[in-house]
Design an enzyme around this catalytic site. Structure first.
Site, PDB file in Angstrom:
ATOM      1  CG  ASP A   1      -1.770  -0.939   1.311  1.00 25.30           C
ATOM      2  OD1 ASP A   1      -2.415  -1.449   0.142  1.00 25.30           O
ATOM      3  OD2 ASP A   1      -2.330  -1.482   2.400  1.00 25.30           O
TER       4      ASP A   1
ATOM      5  CG  ASP B   1     -12.193  -2.590  -0.773  1.00 24.30           C
ATOM      6  OD1 ASP B   1     -11.381  -3.425  -1.110  1.00 24.30           O
ATOM      7  OD2 ASP B   1     -11.862  -1.198  -1.141  1.00 24.30           O
TER       8      ASP B   1
END
Length: 256
Positions: free
Chosen positions: A12, A131
């Site tokens: 990330d 998600d």
């Protein structure tokens, strides 16, 4: 011959640095993305996923530059996502050296974009990131909903139905993150992983919640995932990729 299950470290990246948060909050710095990616390449990771979590307009050039640096030094497949909204965004990332591009929020607002991207570049390089959060209560039929904006905005879309729709439009792979589990280190949400893996013919990458090597094995054995993605267990040195592969192989999972 069973297809080998892939182990994919995830970076990330925020403003050119690798970070790791819990449930998408409380971010801590984990280092330079190119150095970290090179370490994983040397350790024998199957792929690397690079998610640009700044994805702000000013962060775009930094990201392309980082992808170029990474692609010149890392020789395993590289998937890049974060802020991908147009065919030109995809072209820029592929030209910078990405092998696959991950589309998340843009797919929710404009599902046809996934079809357009697959037509332009081929399904093999289009990943749709989902998600998902559990929205059913105890005793109810399990149901998961798609969330956008780093897990903050509910969409009302059923995660399993949405994944099937994305496959139909030409996605080559699904990157499934359980928002409930992200950064919690108590394992994948095996219910949603299995539901989506079983419903699709394309590979599903399980993400969100890995705290130990058993969790990786569970993602494949119980979650039926084709690949498992993890961040903090690798970044902070708790485990190495070879240890993960040895652990999975000892449980009868075919690894590369």
């Amino acid at each position: 011959m069973a297809l080998a299950k892939r182990i994919i470290p995830c970076l990330d990246v925020d403003n050119g640095r690798v970070v790791k948060g819990v449930k998408f909050e409380n971010i801590r710095d984990a280092g330079d993305p190119v150095e970290i990616a090179r370490r994983y390449d040397e350790q024998g990771a199957d792929e690397i996923t690079f998610l640009d979590i700044t994805a702000s307009v000013d962060g775009r050039d930094t990201t392309l530059h980082t992808v170029e640096r990474m692609a010149s030094q890392v020789f395993i497949p590289l998937t890049v996502g974060g802020g991908v909204r147009t065919v030109q965004d995809i072209r820029n990332l592929l030209n910078a050296g990405a092998d696959k591009v991950s589309i998340n929020t843009a797919a929710v607002f404009n599902p046809e974009f996934v079809g357009e991207a697959a037509q332009h570049f081929g399904s093999q390089c289009i990943v749709v990131a989902i998600d998902a959060k559990k929205v059913s209560g105890p005793g109810e039929t399990p149901r998961w909903e798609i969330f956008t904006h780093g897990g903050r905005k509910p969409t009302g879309l059923d995660a399993v139905e949405w994944a099937m729709k994305m496959e139909g439009l030409g996605a080559g792979e699904i990157l499934l993150t359980s928002m409930d589990q992200d950064g919690m280190k108590n394992g994948f949400d095996l219910g949603v992983t299995r539901a989506i893996s079983d419903a699709l013919g394309i590979p599903v990458i399980a993400s969100g919640g890995v705290g130990n090597l058993q969790h990786l094995a569970d993602g494949v054995i119980e979650g039926h995932a084709s690949a498992v993605l993890a961040a903090s267990i690798f970044h902070f040195g708790e485990y190495t990729v070879p240890e993960a592969k040895a652990y999975m192989a000892a449980r009868g999972i075919v690894v590369r």
